[in-house]
Scaffold this motif. Structure first.
Motif, mmCIF file in Angstrom:
data_model
loop_
_atom_site.group_PDB
_atom_site.id
_atom_site.type_symbol
_atom_site.label_atom_id
_atom_site.label_comp_id
_atom_site.label_asym_id
_atom_site.label_seq_id
_atom_site.Cartn_x
_atom_site.Cartn_y
_atom_site.Cartn_z
ATOM 1 N N TYR A 201 0.833 -1.214 0.000
ATOM 2 C CA TYR A 201 0.000 0.000 0.000
ATOM 3 C C TYR A 201 0.863 1.256 0.000
ATOM 4 O O TYR A 201 0.690 2.142 -0.836
ATOM 5 C CB TYR A 201 -0.928 -0.010 1.218
ATOM 6 C CG TYR A 201 -1.850 1.182 1.293
ATOM 7 C CD1 TYR A 201 -3.047 1.211 0.584
ATOM 8 C CD2 TYR A 201 -1.528 2.286 2.073
ATOM 9 C CE1 TYR A 201 -3.890 2.303 0.653
ATOM 10 C CE2 TYR A 201 -2.369 3.380 2.148
ATOM 11 C CZ TYR A 201 -3.546 3.388 1.433
ATOM 12 O OH TYR A 201 -4.375 4.485 1.489
ATOM 13 N N ALA A 202 1.807 1.322 0.928
ATOM 14 C CA ALA A 202 2.593 2.545 1.120
ATOM 15 C C ALA A 202 3.690 2.715 0.077
ATOM 16 O O ALA A 202 3.878 3.806 -0.453
ATOM 17 C CB ALA A 202 3.198 2.566 2.521
ATOM 18 N N GLU A 203 4.409 1.664 -0.225
ATOM 19 C CA GLU A 203 5.565 1.786 -1.121
ATOM 20 C C GLU A 203 5.228 1.535 -2.583
ATOM 21 O O GLU A 203 5.784 2.175 -3.464
ATOM 22 C CB GLU A 203 6.668 0.837 -0.670
ATOM 23 C CG GLU A 203 7.227 1.174 0.708
ATOM 24 C CD GLU A 203 8.249 0.168 1.199
ATOM 25 O OE1 GLU A 203 8.784 -0.598 0.372
ATOM 26 O OE2 GLU A 203 8.505 0.159 2.407
ATOM 27 N N GLU B 101 -0.511 5.291 7.124
ATOM 28 C CA GLU B 101 -1.217 6.543 6.892
ATOM 29 C C GLU B 101 -1.976 6.409 5.576
ATOM 30 O O GLU B 101 -1.383 6.181 4.519
ATOM 31 C CB GLU B 101 -0.237 7.709 6.811
ATOM 32 C CG GLU B 101 -0.929 9.038 6.731
ATOM 33 C CD GLU B 101 0.041 10.206 6.816
ATOM 34 O OE1 GLU B 101 -0.254 11.231 6.186
ATOM 35 O OE2 GLU B 101 1.075 10.071 7.491
ATOM 36 N N PHE B 102 -3.290 6.531 5.650
ATOM 37 C CA PHE B 102 -4.112 6.345 4.463
ATOM 38 C C PHE B 102 -4.035 7.551 3.549
ATOM 39 O O PHE B 102 -3.958 8.691 4.005
ATOM 40 C CB PHE B 102 -5.575 6.082 4.858
ATOM 41 C CG PHE B 102 -5.773 4.745 5.512
ATOM 42 C CD1 PHE B 102 -5.803 3.590 4.756
ATOM 43 C CD2 PHE B 102 -5.899 4.641 6.877
ATOM 44 C CE1 PHE B 102 -5.970 2.354 5.359
ATOM 45 C CE2 PHE B 102 -6.062 3.419 7.496
ATOM 46 C CZ PHE B 102 -6.092 2.266 6.730
ATOM 47 N N ARG B 103 -4.042 7.270 2.256
ATOM 48 C CA ARG B 103 -4.065 8.333 1.250
ATOM 49 C C ARG B 103 -5.486 8.873 1.163
ATOM 50 O O ARG B 103 -6.448 8.191 1.490
ATOM 51 C CB ARG B 103 -3.668 7.761 -0.116
ATOM 52 C CG ARG B 103 -2.263 7.230 -0.169
ATOM 53 C CD ARG B 103 -1.887 6.794 -1.571
ATOM 54 N NE ARG B 103 -2.649 5.662 -2.057
ATOM 55 C CZ ARG B 103 -2.254 4.392 -1.962
ATOM 56 N NH1 ARG B 103 -1.115 4.091 -1.373
ATOM 57 N NH2 ARG B 103 -2.987 3.432 -2.447
ATOM 58 N N SER B 104 -5.604 10.099 0.671
ATOM 59 C CA SER B 104 -6.942 10.653 0.466
ATOM 60 C C SER B 104 -7.568 9.957 -0.732
ATOM 61 O O SER B 104 -6.873 9.415 -1.598
ATOM 62 C CB SER B 104 -6.876 12.158 0.234
ATOM 63 O OG SER B 104 -6.182 12.428 -0.957
ATOM 64 N N ARG B 105 -8.856 10.016 -0.781
ATOM 65 C CA ARG B 105 -9.562 9.400 -1.908
ATOM 66 C C ARG B 105 -9.296 10.230 -3.157
ATOM 67 O O ARG B 105 -9.371 11.447 -3.139
ATOM 68 C CB ARG B 105 -11.046 9.324 -1.607
ATOM 69 C CG ARG B 105 -11.309 8.379 -0.439
ATOM 70 C CD ARG B 105 -12.726 8.462 0.035
ATOM 71 N NE ARG B 105 -13.627 7.892 -0.955
ATOM 72 C CZ ARG B 105 -14.937 7.933 -0.859
ATOM 73 N NH1 ARG B 105 -15.502 8.534 0.159
ATOM 74 N NH2 ARG B 105 -15.696 7.406 -1.779
ATOM 75 N N ARG B 106 -8.990 9.576 -4.230
ATOM 76 C CA ARG B 106 -8.604 10.288 -5.461
ATOM 77 C C ARG B 106 -9.802 10.727 -6.292
ATOM 78 O O ARG B 106 -9.751 11.727 -6.964
ATOM 79 C CB ARG B 106 -7.705 9.394 -6.306
ATOM 80 C CG ARG B 106 -6.387 9.132 -5.639
ATOM 81 C CD ARG B 106 -5.513 8.300 -6.514
ATOM 82 N NE ARG B 106 -4.301 7.987 -5.763
ATOM 83 C CZ ARG B 106 -3.507 6.985 -6.035
ATOM 84 N NH1 ARG B 106 -3.768 6.194 -7.041
ATOM 85 N NH2 ARG B 106 -2.446 6.771 -5.307
ATOM 86 N N GLY C 110 2.054 1.683 -3.830
ATOM 87 C CA GLY C 110 0.918 2.515 -4.237
ATOM 88 C C GLY C 110 -0.343 1.763 -4.612
ATOM 89 O O GLY C 110 -1.233 2.324 -5.241
ATOM 90 N N SER D 220 -4.034 0.141 -4.227
ATOM 91 C CA SER D 220 -5.227 0.556 -3.499
ATOM 92 C C SER D 220 -5.701 -0.573 -2.586
ATOM 93 O O SER D 220 -5.323 -1.737 -2.755
ATOM 94 C CB SER D 220 -6.353 0.921 -4.472
ATOM 95 O OG SER D 220 -6.847 -0.247 -5.103
#
Length: 86
Positions: free
Chosen positions: A40-42, A71-76, A44, A46
């Motif tokens: 997820y983090a490295e 740390e969750f990414r914002s929704r795209r 990318g 979903s």
């Protein structure tokens, strides 16, 4: 002698229902958390991609990522706000 295939055993020695998986616990759960966090983090990926790749639910993947302090990414692709919405 029975020729029927044995079903895998789950908790308390009871057979696991077809279509259900053994629970992730202990080291197996920790390994899965680390693997998912990296993807997820490295890489990318979903949460939906990870759920499909590992044949697990979206909810389980999200919980495991939370446990890994990701740390969750914002929704795209948020839907546009309707007129009058704040």
């Amino acid at each position: 002698m029975s020729t029927e295939p044995q079903s895998p055993e789950g908790e308390h020695g009871l057979p696991i229902e077809p279509g259900r998986r053994k629970r992730l616990r202990g080291q197996e759960r920790a390994d899965m958390r680390a693997k998912l966090a990296k993807q997820y983090a490295e890489e990318g990926k979903s949460i939906r991609d990870l759920a499909a790749e590992h044949d697990r639910s979206f909810g389980l993947i999200r919980v495991l990522l939370q446990e890994a302090d990701v740390e969750f990414r914002s929704r795209r692709h948020r839907r546009p706000k309707a007129e009058g919405e704040a």
